[in-house]
Design a protein around this motif. Structure first.
Motif, PDB file in Angstrom:
ATOM      1  N   VAL A 190       9.594  -8.159 -23.320  1.00 37.55           N
ATOM      2  CA  VAL A 190       9.170  -8.456 -21.952  1.00 37.55           C
ATOM      3  C   VAL A 190      10.281  -8.121 -20.962  1.00 37.55           C
ATOM      4  N   ASP A 191       9.871  -7.824 -19.742  1.00 33.85           N
ATOM      5  CA  ASP A 191      10.817  -7.447 -18.694  1.00 33.85           C
ATOM      6  C   ASP A 191      11.165  -8.665 -17.854  1.00 33.85           C
ATOM      7  N   GLY A 192      12.016  -9.526 -18.398  1.00 34.50           N
ATOM      8  CA  GLY A 192      12.511 -10.664 -17.647  1.00 34.50           C
ATOM      9  C   GLY A 192      11.764 -11.958 -17.872  1.00 34.50           C
ATOM     10  N   LEU A 193      12.343 -13.016 -17.294  1.00 38.35           N
ATOM     11  CA  LEU A 193      11.833 -14.376 -17.481  1.00 38.35           C
ATOM     12  C   LEU A 193      10.409 -14.544 -16.977  1.00 38.35           C
ATOM     13  N   GLN A 194      10.116 -14.030 -15.786  1.00 38.67           N
ATOM     14  CA  GLN A 194       8.785 -14.236 -15.221  1.00 38.67           C
ATOM     15  C   GLN A 194       7.710 -13.611 -16.101  1.00 38.67           C
ATOM     16  N   ALA A 195       8.005 -12.476 -16.681  1.00 41.51           N
ATOM     17  CA  ALA A 195       7.044 -11.832 -17.581  1.00 41.51           C
ATOM     18  C   ALA A 195       6.786 -12.702 -18.807  1.00 41.51           C
ATOM     19  N   ALA A 196       7.834 -13.365 -19.312  1.00 34.81           N
ATOM     20  CA  ALA A 196       7.668 -14.264 -20.462  1.00 34.81           C
ATOM     21  C   ALA A 196       6.810 -15.464 -20.088  1.00 34.81           C
ATOM     22  N   ILE A 197       7.095 -16.058 -18.926  1.00 32.94           N
ATOM     23  CA  ILE A 197       6.316 -17.206 -18.474  1.00 32.94           C
ATOM     24  C   ILE A 197       4.853 -16.825 -18.289  1.00 32.94           C
ATOM     25  N   ASP A 198       4.619 -15.671 -17.671  1.00 30.96           N
ATOM     26  CA  ASP A 198       3.248 -15.219 -17.436  1.00 30.96           C
ATOM     27  C   ASP A 198       2.511 -14.994 -18.763  1.00 30.96           C
TER      28      ASP A 198
END
Length: 402
Positions: free
Chosen positions: A327-335
């Motif tokens: 994933v491309d960063g934290l927000q992508a993981a959360i999403d």
């Protein structure tokens, strides 16, 4: 079923009269009896294991079913821990006096009669019965047919020990449904005048069937699609240990990891290491294009790689299968977690407190972790002695109950 429910309701009234000391004495007697009866429990469990193997249960499900000395000792330990807990009955939660002098108190009381429906893991028999008994509730237990002999042996030992320790122990405070007929459950869950609550514990199919059939309130979670996210600022050695524990310690449980998310900044370094270790445990990896491009370069024998389908991301395998996504960063993981997860247990591995706080605040799950395995979602690990199940509902108990 009507007879069981009526007997349980009558027993619940008797339970309300027991003192904390009497309940704790019974629980300690049950723990001692479980240890003394270990050989008999293992003999009963062997019958279930043999039948399960013949019936085609997977290795992970057979592991879930198995009772060895360690797990039997764990049941006894859980009973003693429940005995050591404060009595949940009679606590004053709120006390206020109205202007007219009326004194109002909110006091904890037993629920009444609780039906517990569960699969495979026979140690749930001890957990469920002990928690219900400590909280002053009568319980009706309905385990899976694959664990019928084990469940009956455990319950009989507990009931016998309590009767011997306390002659006033209500005879029907703990009951085991004597049939595996599914219609019996439908009938039991229609008896709203006697049954107060149902808590199913098992696979998604079982829980949905119970929730749809029940006329009494149900505390539930449907499945455990749990995630571990390895952040760009993770301690990769820690991430490796957490991921291995979360996936392979016991893959058939609801708090096992089903999807590993890795930040693209560390994917090239982390995925070859964790991929090789998972391969040693014969874990099949189902990945996206980015993760497969890295993992396919591994020079290991019998590497099991597949392209993850859209359905895979929301699947609870309960087996040696793991989804992997870069994933491309934290927000992508959360999403990703909020889209595909089941609101059960999810973890971030990172040194960055700001990112950790964002993950903890924005992931919509019953339990969220920072630098810890999802396997910690457990009543015993939380200091509750035991648990009946994890609730992902937002109204009522969340995460552990009752």
């Amino acid at each position: 079923m009507l007879a069981l429910a009526k007997q349980a309701k009558a027993a619940s009234r008797e339970l309300a009269r027991l003192t904390t000391a009497e309940k704790n004495a019974c629980l300690l007697a049950m723990a001692d009896a479980i240890e003394r009866g270990a050989d008999g429990i293992k003999r009963a469990n062997e019958l279930d294991m043999t039948a399960g193997a013949a019936g085609g249960l997977s290795s992970a499900m057979l592991d879930r079913l198995k009772l060895d000395d360690k797990r039997i000792a764990g049941m006894a330990k859980g009973l003693r821990e429940v005995a050591a807990l404060p009595d949940p009955v009679g606590r004053i939660l709120d006390n206020r006096v109205r202007p007219n002098g009326l004194n109002l108190q909110k006091i904890t009381t037993p629920i009444g009669v609780i039906v517990i429906i569960y699969e495979s893991r026979p140690n749930v028999t001890a957990d469920a019965a002990s928690l219900c008994f400590k909280s002053g509730n009568a319980t009706i237990l309905r385990g899976g047919k694959e664990a019928l002999n084990s469940n009956q042996a455990i319950a009989q030992i507990m009931i016998g020990a309590a009767k011997q320790r306390l002659p006033s122990f209500p005879e029907h405070a703990i009951q085991v449904v004597p049939t595996t007929d599914r219609e019996a459950i439908r009938e039991l869950l229609s008896l709203t005048q006697y049954v107060d609550l149902c808590m199913p514990r098992g696979g998604e199919g079982l829980i949905r069937a119970v929730a749809e059939a029940s006329k009494v309130p149900v505390i539930k979670h449907y499945k455990g699609v749990c995630h571990v996210y390895v952040d760009a600022e993770a301690d990769l050695k820690m991430a490796e240990e957490i991921a291995m524990n979360a996936k392979v310690q016991r893959p058939a449980v609801c708090n096992a990891m089903e999807t590993l998310l890795v930040d693209k900044a560390v994917a090239e370094k982390f995925l070859p290491v964790i991929g090789a270790k998972l391969n040693e445990k014969k874990v099949e990896l189902r990945g996206d294009a980015a993760s497969l491009a890295i993992l396919s370069q591994l020079k290991t024998e019998n590497l099991k790689l597949k392209t993850a389908t859209e359905a895979d991301w929301s699947t609870e395998y309960n087996d040696y299968i793991l989804n992997v996504r870069v994933v491309d960063g934290l927000q992508a993981a959360i999403d990703h977690i909020n889209r595909y997860g089941s609101a059960h247990s999810d973890s971030i591995v990172t040194r960055n407190e700001k990112r950790a706080r964002q993950f903890l605040g924005e992931v919509d799950s019953a339990t969220v972790y920072w630098n810890a395995s999802t396997r910690f979602t457990d009543g015993g690990e939380f200091g509750m002695g035991a648990e009946i199940g994890i609730s992902t509902d937002k109204i009522g108990a969340r995460p552990d109950g009752p």
